[in-house]
Design an enzyme around this catalytic site. Structure first.
Site: not given
Ligand code: NAP
Length: 319
Positions: A145, A148-149
């Site tokens: 993701c 997200c990261d």
């Protein structure tokens, strides 16, 4: 026969646990069947159990570890009287009311649980490459993701695996942070839409590894490099990256509902008017019905919607 519950929630990621918190606080005494521990995202707590730091969940300004966040969701659901069962649902029958739910032996004539309503929050899983080191390195340089990261990969050299719209989207997003992004694709032609391809080809941070697969990922604590294998010649070569994003697709966890709940062409449950499915009294929330946003916060929001829809439906139907 077992007692008839007001509501059974299947799945315990942010969506399922949020619907548990809301239905419990509405005095519906929900039963949440959370799944069983495993090394995939298909486990209690869902995909966040495989994540490390979560920095974008509102309310946690200093960030929180994924598993700790899910423990807190769970504690909150228990606090208001949710009953949690740590097993996997093996079969459901939604063809007549009360709805029937089995755990264990699918041939058992009597279901394990009965309910007036069901909230489905079984999530989705990211498809992985099938390498042994993936389990160890997920959340440690290996991610599924970018939203997200990506932030953790400022000035890194990164590989993104895949040739579909997701891979292109992830690769383009990552160029905001990374020094370089190498798209590793097993063919010499992308599957992604033309407009996405054009954006990709125009981005100077993007490199391409055509006809290549990632056959090994090096690193003990975190990703230190990958080995690429040429899909035509079989030749191996190293690629110096410190981040790998796997974007080869997702699979919603909908096998249990096959032939009962309507899905789209990619297998996601179809919802309308909020969280309603094609069966009255059955609601769906989270990644099992969302292939667009896929965030913990959006899953939690849709879990709240499902709980409110469910509560209203139960009230209107005199349960
Ligand atoms: P996808 O379209 O199925 O693409 C998966 C990609 O991963 C393909 O390029 C495939 O290669 C590759 N792949 C699959 N298994 C692999 C493996 N084991 N090793 C290496 N590569 C592998 O999946 P997606 O990109 O997640 O998209 C899913 C759907 O959502 C699509 O309909 C897509 O258009 C849509 N979507 C749209 C947008 C957008 O419009 N902004 C964004 C994201 C997704 P091959 O090409 O060789 O099969």
């Amino acid at each position: 026969m077992p007692e008839i519950r007001n509501v059974i929630i299947i799945g315990s990621g942010p969506a399922g646990l949020t619907s548990a918190i809301y239905t419990a606080r509405a005095n519906l005494a929900p039963l949440l069947i959370e799944g069983e521990p495993s090394s995939t995202s298909d486990q209690p707590g869902g995909q966040l159990m495989l994540t490390t730091e979560v920095e974008n969940f509102p309310g946690w300004p200093d960030g929180i570890m994924g598993p700790e966040l899910m423990m807190k969701f769970r504690e909150q659901a228990l606090r208001f009287g949710t009953e949690i069962v740590t097993r996997k649902v093996s079969k459901v029958d939604l063809s007549a009311r009360p709805f029937k739910v089995w755990i264990g032996d699918t041939d058992a004539p009597e279901p394990t649980h009965l309910a007036h309503s069901v909230i489905v929050s079984t999530g989705a899983r990211s498809l992985m490459l099938g390498l042994e080191e993936e389990t160890r390195l997920l959340g440690h340089g290996l991610s599924t993701c970018a939203t997200c990261d990506g932030f953790f990969f400022r000035d890194h050299d990164i590989a993104v695996v895949g040739g579909g719209d997701s891979a292109i989207e992830e690769a383009l997003f990552l160029t905001k942070f990374a020094k370089t992004v190498t798209l590793v694709h097993r063919r010499d032609e992308l599957r992604a839409s033309k407009i996405m391809q054009d954006r990709l080809f125009a981005n100077e941070k993007i490199r391409f590894a055509w006809n290549s697969t990632v056959s090994a990922i090096q690193g003990g604590q975190t990703v230190e490099g990958v080995t690429l294998t040429d899909t035509i010649t079989g030749e191996e070569r190293p690629l110096a990256v410190t981040g790998v994003f796997v974007a080869i697709g997702h699979r919603p966890n909908t096998d249990l509902f096959a032939g009962q709940l309507t899905t789209d062409e990619n297998g996601y449950l179809v919802t309308h008017n909020g969280s309603l499915t094609n069966i009255e009294g059955v609601f769906a929330c989270g990644d099992v019905q969302d292939h667009v946003y896929r965030q913990a916060i959006t899953a939690a929001g849709s879990g709240c919607m499902a709980a409110i829809d469910c509560e209203r439906w139960l009230e209107a139907n005199h349960h």
